[in-house]
Every structure is written in structure tokens, then in C-alpha cells.
Design a protein around this motif. Sequence first.
Motif, PDB file in Angstrom:
ATOM      1  N   GLY A 181      37.823  46.142  37.745  1.00  0.00           N
ATOM      2  CA  GLY A 181      37.774  45.017  38.663  1.00  0.00           C
ATOM      3  C   GLY A 181      37.858  45.507  40.089  1.00  0.00           C
ATOM      4  N   TRP A 182      37.319  44.707  41.016  1.00  0.00           N
ATOM      5  CA  TRP A 182      37.344  45.122  42.407  1.00  0.00           C
ATOM      6  C   TRP A 182      37.173  43.931  43.327  1.00  0.00           C
ATOM      7  CZ3 TRP A 182      32.634  44.065  44.772  1.00  0.00           C
ATOM      8  CH2 TRP A 182      31.531  43.931  43.927  1.00  0.00           C
ATOM      9  N   ASP A 183      37.568  44.148  44.584  1.00  0.00           N
ATOM     10  CA  ASP A 183      37.428  43.133  45.632  1.00  0.00           C
ATOM     11  C   ASP A 183      37.108  43.858  46.929  1.00  0.00           C
ATOM     12  OD1 ASP A 183      38.133  40.295  46.816  1.00  0.00           O
ATOM     13  OD2 ASP A 183      39.227  41.755  48.037  1.00  0.00           O
ATOM     14  N   MET A 184      36.122  43.364  47.661  1.00  0.00           N
ATOM     15  CA  MET A 184      35.754  44.009  48.921  1.00  0.00           C
ATOM     16  C   MET A 184      35.474  42.959  49.975  1.00  0.00           C
ATOM     17  SD  MET A 184      31.923  45.282  47.795  1.00  0.00           S
ATOM     18  CE  MET A 184      31.871  46.604  48.968  1.00  0.00           C
ATOM     19  N   GLY A 185      35.601  43.377  51.258  1.00  0.00           N
ATOM     20  CA  GLY A 185      35.336  42.424  52.319  1.00  0.00           C
ATOM     21  C   GLY A 185      35.315  43.077  53.681  1.00  0.00           C
ATOM     22  N   VAL A 233      46.745  43.882  51.108  1.00  0.00           N
ATOM     23  CA  VAL A 233      47.613  43.179  50.159  1.00  0.00           C
ATOM     24  C   VAL A 233      46.881  41.973  49.564  1.00  0.00           C
ATOM     25  CG1 VAL A 233      49.733  41.825  49.927  1.00  0.00           C
ATOM     26  CG2 VAL A 233      49.751  43.986  51.203  1.00  0.00           C
ATOM     27  N   GLY A 234      46.165  41.214  50.382  1.00  0.00           N
ATOM     28  CA  GLY A 234      45.389  40.094  49.858  1.00  0.00           C
ATOM     29  C   GLY A 234      44.347  40.547  48.858  1.00  0.00           C
ATOM     30  N   SER A 235      43.675  41.655  49.160  1.00  0.00           N
ATOM     31  CA  SER A 235      42.654  42.183  48.255  1.00  0.00           C
ATOM     32  C   SER A 235      43.275  42.668  46.947  1.00  0.00           C
ATOM     33  CB  SER A 235      41.898  43.320  48.947  1.00  0.00           C
ATOM     34  OG  SER A 235      40.864  43.818  48.127  1.00  0.00           O
ATOM     35  N   LEU A 236      44.431  43.322  47.031  1.00  0.00           N
ATOM     36  CA  LEU A 236      45.128  43.770  45.824  1.00  0.00           C
ATOM     37  C   LEU A 236      45.437  42.595  44.898  1.00  0.00           C
ATOM     38  CD1 LEU A 236      47.660  46.414  47.219  1.00  0.00           C
ATOM     39  CD2 LEU A 236      46.153  46.753  45.251  1.00  0.00           C
ATOM     40  N   LYS A 237      45.914  41.524  45.481  1.00  0.00           N
ATOM     41  CA  LYS A 237      46.260  40.353  44.672  1.00  0.00           C
ATOM     42  C   LYS A 237      45.027  39.763  44.001  1.00  0.00           C
ATOM     43  CE  LYS A 237      50.390  39.129  47.328  1.00  0.00           C
ATOM     44  NZ  LYS A 237      51.012  38.149  48.252  1.00  0.00           N
ATOM     45  N   ARG A 238      43.904  39.747  44.723  1.00  0.00           N
ATOM     46  CA  ARG A 238      42.678  39.205  44.128  1.00  0.00           C
ATOM     47  C   ARG A 238      42.178  40.089  42.983  1.00  0.00           C
ATOM     48  NH1 ARG A 238      41.967  37.935  49.606  1.00  0.00           N
ATOM     49  NH2 ARG A 238      40.750  39.816  50.032  1.00  0.00           N
ATOM     50  N   THR A 239      42.263  41.407  43.161  1.00  0.00           N
ATOM     51  CA  THR A 239      41.832  42.305  42.085  1.00  0.00           C
ATOM     52  C   THR A 239      42.741  42.169  40.871  1.00  0.00           C
ATOM     53  OG1 THR A 239      40.823  43.878  43.616  1.00  0.00           O
ATOM     54  CG2 THR A 239      41.449  44.726  41.464  1.00  0.00           C
ATOM     55  N   LEU A 240      44.044  42.046  41.088  1.00  0.00           N
ATOM     56  CA  LEU A 240      44.966  41.838  39.970  1.00  0.00           C
ATOM     57  C   LEU A 240      44.660  40.527  39.259  1.00  0.00           C
ATOM     58  CD1 LEU A 240      48.328  43.080  41.523  1.00  0.00           C
ATOM     59  CD2 LEU A 240      47.100  44.118  39.606  1.00  0.00           C
ATOM     60  N   ASN A 241      44.378  39.480  40.020  1.00  0.00           N
ATOM     61  CA  ASN A 241      44.049  38.194  39.398  1.00  0.00           C
ATOM     62  C   ASN A 241      42.784  38.299  38.556  1.00  0.00           C
ATOM     63  OD1 ASN A 241      46.238  36.878  40.514  1.00  0.00           O
ATOM     64  ND2 ASN A 241      45.122  36.146  42.306  1.00  0.00           N
ATOM     65  N   THR A 242      41.801  39.043  39.068  1.00  0.00           N
ATOM     66  CA  THR A 242      40.540  39.222  38.335  1.00  0.00           C
ATOM     67  C   THR A 242      40.762  39.903  36.997  1.00  0.00           C
ATOM     68  OG1 THR A 242      39.248  39.325  40.375  1.00  0.00           O
ATOM     69  CG2 THR A 242      38.260  40.310  38.415  1.00  0.00           C
ATOM     70  N   THR A 324      39.620  47.044  47.265  1.00  0.00           N
ATOM     71  CA  THR A 324      40.540  47.485  46.222  1.00  0.00           C
ATOM     72  C   THR A 324      39.783  47.504  44.904  1.00  0.00           C
ATOM     73  OG1 THR A 324      41.347  45.225  45.861  1.00  0.00           O
ATOM     74  CG2 THR A 324      42.602  46.631  47.368  1.00  0.00           C
ATOM     75  N   ALA A 325      40.105  48.474  44.067  1.00  0.00           N
ATOM     76  CA  ALA A 325      39.409  48.621  42.793  1.00  0.00           C
ATOM     77  C   ALA A 325      40.379  49.151  41.750  1.00  0.00           C
ATOM     78  CB  ALA A 325      38.222  49.568  42.926  1.00  0.00           C
ATOM     79  N   LEU A 326      40.316  48.608  40.549  1.00  0.00           N
ATOM     80  CA  LEU A 326      41.159  49.055  39.447  1.00  0.00           C
ATOM     81  C   LEU A 326      40.342  49.934  38.513  1.00  0.00           C
ATOM     82  CD1 LEU A 326      43.947  48.823  38.030  1.00  0.00           C
ATOM     83  CD2 LEU A 326      42.919  47.022  36.635  1.00  0.00           C
ATOM     84  N   ILE A 327      40.836  51.141  38.290  1.00  0.00           N
ATOM     85  CA  ILE A 327      40.190  52.091  37.380  1.00  0.00           C
ATOM     86  C   ILE A 327      41.108  52.338  36.187  1.00  0.00           C
ATOM     87  CG2 ILE A 327      39.494  54.502  37.086  1.00  0.00           C
ATOM     88  CD1 ILE A 327      38.554  54.524  39.934  1.00  0.00           C
ATOM     89  N   GLU A 328      40.545  52.317  35.009  1.00  0.00           N
ATOM     90  CA  GLU A 328      41.274  52.702  33.794  1.00  0.00           C
ATOM     91  C   GLU A 328      40.807  54.103  33.405  1.00  0.00           C
ATOM     92  OE1 GLU A 328      41.909  51.375  29.127  1.00  0.00           O
ATOM     93  OE2 GLU A 328      40.969  49.982  30.534  1.00  0.00           O
TER      94      GLU A 328
END
Length: 339
Positions: A181-185, A233-242, A324-328
Amino acid sequence: MTTPPQTPGIGIIGWGTHLPDKRLTNAELTARFGIDDDWIVKRTGIRERRIAGPGETSASLAVEAGRRALEHAGLRPDQISHLILASGTPEQPSPATSAFVQRELGTTGGAHDTNAECASFAYGLVIAAGLIAIDPRPILLIGTDTHSLVVNPEDRDLSVLIGDGAGAVVLAPHDRSWLRGWDMGCDGTKTDSLKIPAGGSRLPTSETTLRNKLHYAQIKGNEIYLNAVRFTVGSLKRTLNTTGLQPTDIDHLLPHQANMRIIDSILEHSHIPPERLITNIENYGNTGAASMPIALAEALDAGHIKPGDRIMLAAFGAGMVWLTALIEWNAGQPLKQTP
């Protein structure tokens, strides 16, 4: 009816770094600016930096990091389908820095630059995921910066922060994407927070721009601090929500190594446990687009990242931009490559 083939995911199969030999310690800066070591460490968390020496450039650092990443992946240059060069300090206005790097490395596919300043590497990662989805062949992604060459040596605030270096990863198609998941802006109203005013079409090079030192970087430190924390921090929260995860589900937070005050504030407001932070800013300073791949490579080489670990990448930079991007790590299996 036949089932359409699944779109391939993306994973990392190799990495490498390259840092200049020249060190710039706090002791040298205290003598130059009349400040003490404790002041620098308290404000930045930095004790020394690597600085480009004679003949070292963004491209030359990138070439060495890219070569090491290819060797680690066990791939030849001609097996790379595309080279992405992530940097905010290009070799020259034209052609793209990726062309210089491609020439030296001997890759034969496409090549392009991506400039999201200090977030360039993270942006490049998402771009690479899109490219691999339509062309499932390996990609070389390199983050490189030489900000020491664009900082006014009389500028105390930036001089204590910046360092130079390069880090690279080889990305390859997997049956399951590591990118979960990721969020950019971007908020373009903040373009004055950190900038190099002259040298482009808005303010072409002239005797006046040179005389007024408009080719050096300029920073509004407090604005950068507040907005970097807020946007990230806002982007982190959005990626976690995703991804449906909580902050405590993150095994590692890998932020852009800007300065320790920003990183500590991001940790505090995102509620990710501080012991899960990956940082090397003490030794290298802010290496721009290179900071994240360098820190990632060092954490991997040290064995800190294990299969199945969740890594949250958190990048921000001038513009202002963020991603922000989440990698497994080690999700799925690599797809077979053409010899």
C-alpha cells in the motif's frame, strides 16, 4: 473462457551503496561557524557526513551503487529493462543524469530521471511497480545526491545537515507484490520552503544570479520541519488505513534521513514504537534521495530485516512532496528471468 494472466508484483532482489571517502565532522563545522558539537547533535542528530571529493558527482556515485546492486542480484547490465535515476541534484540540466549512468553501467533498456527531491527514491519505487506490471523485467532504481555541491559554504543551517551518497536496488517481478500500500502527494503552495531559485527557465543563469548566489539552496527551516511532520504523519495514517494495519503492526519505520528532530516528531505523532526506527543519520547526514536506499541496504546487511517483516517507508522533500509506502519483505516468489 480463459483466465487472464495475473499482473506481476514487485520485489527487491539486490542492493548496493556507494559513499564518498571524504568525511566532514562536526569538529570542522564548529570551527567554521563558531558553534559547538552538542548544538549540532541536539538539532540534527548528525556527527559526521560524507562529502563528494574532486571528480565525484551524482552520476559517478550512482554508477558505483548501481554496479554493486547488479552484482548482488546476480544480473548483467543487459538484463535490466529500465533504469530509474532518483535525484534532486542532476549531473547537468540536459541530458538526464540517467543517460550518463546508463552509459557507464552498460544497461541497454530505457532510462529516465525522477525528481521529487528527497522523496525521489520512494517515488521511483512506485513508478517501478507500475512499469513492472506492464513489462515484467528487472528494473534498476538508484537514489543519488550531491547536495554539498549546491549549498552555500557560508550557510550554517544547511551545511550541518547535508551529506552525499548513492544507494540502489534491483527490482524484479514477483508472483505477489511486496508493495502492499502507498500514499503520495504534493502541496505546491510550499515551493518556497526549500529551493534553488536560479538556473532554470523561471530565472535563467546570468551575471546577476551568480552575483546574488541564487544557484545555492535556500531553506526556511521551521516551515520544512512543520510541514514535513504534518504531511508525513497524515500520509502514514492513510497508508495504514489502506492496508488495515495499526502502527504497532509495523516492524520497521524507514524515513527519509532529514534530521533527527523531524524523525522523532514523526515517530511521536504516528505512534510507531521508537525501537522500530531504522536510521543512520548520525554517520551520513541528510543524503537526499540516497538516504532511504542507503539505510535500507545497511539494515539488510546487518540482518535487522527478516522475511515477512513489514517496512514503512516515509519520504518527504521540497515542493513539498511526500510518499509513504508499506513493503512486506520477501512476499511471494520471484518470477523466472530470461537468461
